[in-house]
Write a protein that holds these residues in place. Structure first.
Motif, PDB file in Angstrom:
ATOM      1  N   TYR A  34      46.256  55.697  44.011  1.00  0.00           N
ATOM      2  CA  TYR A  34      47.232  54.986  43.189  1.00  0.00           C
ATOM      3  C   TYR A  34      47.498  53.590  43.749  1.00  0.00           C
ATOM      4  N   TRP A  35      47.675  53.520  45.048  1.00  0.00           N
ATOM      5  CA  TRP A  35      47.887  52.218  45.692  1.00  0.00           C
ATOM      6  C   TRP A  35      46.692  51.303  45.471  1.00  0.00           C
ATOM      7  N   LEU A  36      45.516  51.835  45.640  1.00  0.00           N
ATOM      8  CA  LEU A  36      44.319  51.010  45.457  1.00  0.00           C
ATOM      9  C   LEU A  36      44.253  50.432  44.048  1.00  0.00           C
ATOM     10  N   THR A  37      44.549  51.246  43.034  1.00  0.00           N
ATOM     11  CA  THR A  37      44.490  50.729  41.659  1.00  0.00           C
ATOM     12  C   THR A  37      45.570  49.676  41.421  1.00  0.00           C
ATOM     13  N   ASN A  38      46.769  49.913  41.913  1.00  0.00           N
ATOM     14  CA  ASN A  38      47.851  48.951  41.715  1.00  0.00           C
ATOM     15  C   ASN A  38      47.604  47.626  42.421  1.00  0.00           C
ATOM     16  N   VAL A  39      47.262  47.698  43.682  1.00  0.00           N
ATOM     17  CA  VAL A  39      47.052  46.467  44.449  1.00  0.00           C
ATOM     18  C   VAL A  39      45.847  45.711  43.899  1.00  0.00           C
ATOM     19  N   LEU A  40      44.783  46.424  43.583  1.00  0.00           N
ATOM     20  CA  LEU A  40      43.621  45.764  42.978  1.00  0.00           C
ATOM     21  C   LEU A  40      44.006  45.111  41.652  1.00  0.00           C
ATOM     22  N   GLY A  41      44.837  45.777  40.869  1.00  0.00           N
ATOM     23  CA  GLY A  41      45.296  45.210  39.602  1.00  0.00           C
ATOM     24  C   GLY A  41      46.066  43.913  39.798  1.00  0.00           C
ATOM     25  N   PHE A  42      46.990  43.908  40.742  1.00  0.00           N
ATOM     26  CA  PHE A  42      47.754  42.686  41.005  1.00  0.00           C
ATOM     27  C   PHE A  42      46.851  41.548  41.481  1.00  0.00           C
ATOM     28  N   ILE A  43      45.932  41.878  42.374  1.00  0.00           N
ATOM     29  CA  ILE A  43      45.035  40.840  42.903  1.00  0.00           C
ATOM     30  C   ILE A  43      44.162  40.279  41.786  1.00  0.00           C
ATOM     31  N   LEU A  44      43.571  41.153  40.967  1.00  0.00           N
ATOM     32  CA  LEU A  44      42.723  40.674  39.865  1.00  0.00           C
ATOM     33  C   LEU A  44      43.519  39.857  38.851  1.00  0.00           C
ATOM     34  N   MET A  45      44.723  40.305  38.552  1.00  0.00           N
ATOM     35  CA  MET A  45      45.551  39.573  37.599  1.00  0.00           C
ATOM     36  C   MET A  45      45.917  38.193  38.154  1.00  0.00           C
ATOM     37  N   HIS A  46      46.264  38.133  39.411  1.00  0.00           N
ATOM     38  CA  HIS A  46      46.617  36.871  40.044  1.00  0.00           C
ATOM     39  C   HIS A  46      45.429  35.917  40.069  1.00  0.00           C
ATOM     40  N   LYS A  47      44.288  36.432  40.496  1.00  0.00           N
ATOM     41  CA  LYS A  47      43.087  35.582  40.567  1.00  0.00           C
ATOM     42  C   LYS A  47      42.635  35.148  39.171  1.00  0.00           C
ATOM     43  N   GLY A  48      42.717  36.049  38.197  1.00  0.00           N
ATOM     44  CA  GLY A  48      42.315  35.717  36.834  1.00  0.00           C
ATOM     45  C   GLY A  48      43.207  34.661  36.219  1.00  0.00           C
ATOM     46  N   ALA A  49      44.516  34.834  36.352  1.00  0.00           N
ATOM     47  CA  ALA A  49      45.451  33.846  35.805  1.00  0.00           C
ATOM     48  C   ALA A  49      45.276  32.505  36.502  1.00  0.00           C
ATOM     49  N   GLN A  50      45.041  32.552  37.769  1.00  0.00           N
ATOM     50  CA  GLN A  50      44.818  31.317  38.525  1.00  0.00           C
ATOM     51  C   GLN A  50      43.565  30.597  38.041  1.00  0.00           C
ATOM     52  N   ALA A  51      42.515  31.323  37.737  1.00  0.00           N
ATOM     53  CA  ALA A  51      41.277  30.717  37.250  1.00  0.00           C
ATOM     54  C   ALA A  51      41.473  30.095  35.868  1.00  0.00           C
ATOM     55  N   VAL A  52      42.303  30.715  35.041  1.00  0.00           N
ATOM     56  CA  VAL A  52      42.554  30.185  33.697  1.00  0.00           C
ATOM     57  C   VAL A  52      43.396  28.918  33.764  1.00  0.00           C
ATOM     58  N   VAL A  53      44.422  28.920  34.607  1.00  0.00           N
ATOM     59  CA  VAL A  53      45.386  27.824  34.640  1.00  0.00           C
ATOM     60  C   VAL A  53      44.931  26.643  35.485  1.00  0.00           C
ATOM     61  N   SER A  54      44.283  26.912  36.592  1.00  0.00           N
ATOM     62  CA  SER A  54      43.966  25.857  37.546  1.00  0.00           C
ATOM     63  C   SER A  54      42.466  25.652  37.689  1.00  0.00           C
ATOM     64  N   ALA A  55      42.076  24.401  37.796  1.00  0.00           N
ATOM     65  CA  ALA A  55      40.662  24.085  37.990  1.00  0.00           C
ATOM     66  C   ALA A  55      40.241  24.271  39.445  1.00  0.00           C
ATOM     67  N   GLU A  56      41.208  24.209  40.347  1.00  0.00           N
ATOM     68  CA  GLU A  56      40.881  24.378  41.766  1.00  0.00           C
ATOM     69  C   GLU A  56      41.082  25.815  42.206  1.00  0.00           C
ATOM     70  N   LYS A  57      40.273  26.243  43.147  1.00  0.00           N
ATOM     71  CA  LYS A  57      40.417  27.598  43.687  1.00  0.00           C
ATOM     72  C   LYS A  57      41.500  27.588  44.754  1.00  0.00           C
ATOM     73  N   LYS A  58      42.432  28.529  44.612  1.00  0.00           N
ATOM     74  CA  LYS A  58      43.517  28.651  45.572  1.00  0.00           C
ATOM     75  C   LYS A  58      43.410  30.022  46.224  1.00  0.00           C
ATOM     76  N   ALA A  59      43.621  30.062  47.515  1.00  0.00           N
ATOM     77  CA  ALA A  59      43.521  31.321  48.248  1.00  0.00           C
ATOM     78  C   ALA A  59      44.668  32.255  47.876  1.00  0.00           C
ATOM     79  N   TYR A  60      44.386  33.539  47.893  1.00  0.00           N
ATOM     80  CA  TYR A  60      45.406  34.570  47.669  1.00  0.00           C
ATOM     81  C   TYR A  60      46.233  34.633  48.935  1.00  0.00           C
ATOM     82  N   SER A  61      47.506  34.231  48.862  1.00  0.00           N
ATOM     83  CA  SER A  61      48.318  34.065  50.064  1.00  0.00           C
ATOM     84  C   SER A  61      48.856  35.391  50.586  1.00  0.00           C
ATOM     85  N   ARG A  62      49.305  35.332  51.801  1.00  0.00           N
ATOM     86  CA  ARG A  62      49.921  36.498  52.434  1.00  0.00           C
ATOM     87  C   ARG A  62      51.200  36.891  51.685  1.00  0.00           C
TER      88      ARG A  62
END
Length: 127
Positions: free
Chosen positions: A63-91
């Motif tokens: 369950y944790w793996l699916t949730n955390v993976l979901g948040f990471i993918l959603m964050h990275k995906g939204a970031q790719a749509v909104v921003s032209a520059e790649k930003k690191a997934y922060s702590r």
């Protein structure tokens, strides 16, 4: 190039949303079934009395793996749509995602402790 980045980001964000606990239906339809399958696979070779304990832990980990993976993918995906520059997934982003996942995980632990979720062998006759 920008169109490809936005399409890829959109696909990642949608997959992330499906895996994240942000919609009311996804836990029952996506995350919990994936976590149960993960736990069933982990428990298949286990024949000892500790199978239920291993199952409980495996459901929570899945369950944790699916949730955390979901948040990471959603964050990275939204970031790719909104921003032209790649930003690191922060702590900080990771910690926020883990805290939200922890709250939902507590619900899953309660379902395990009250016997709502069990190893697949418990549902089969003669086990």
């Amino acid at each position: 190039m920008a169109l490809k980045r936005k399409i890829t980001g959109s696909v990642l964000a949608v997959i992330g949303f499906l895996l994240s606990p942000l919609s009311w239906w996804n836990d029952a339809v996506v995350n919990l079934p994936l976590a149960l399958v993960f736990a069933w696979v982990v428990c298949l070779p286990v024949q000892s009395a500790s199978r239920e304990t291993i199952f409980d832990v495996a459901v929570v980990v899945g369950y944790w793996l699916t949730n955390v993976l979901g948040f990471i993918l959603m964050h990275k995906g939204a970031q790719a749509v909104v921003s032209a520059e790649k930003k690191a997934y922060s702590r900080r982003d990771l910690i926020k995602d883990l805290v939200i996942s922890l709250a939902y995980t507590l619900l899953i632990v309660l379902l395990l402790k009250f016997g709502v979720l069990k190893p697949i062998q418990s549902y089969l006759p003669g086990s």
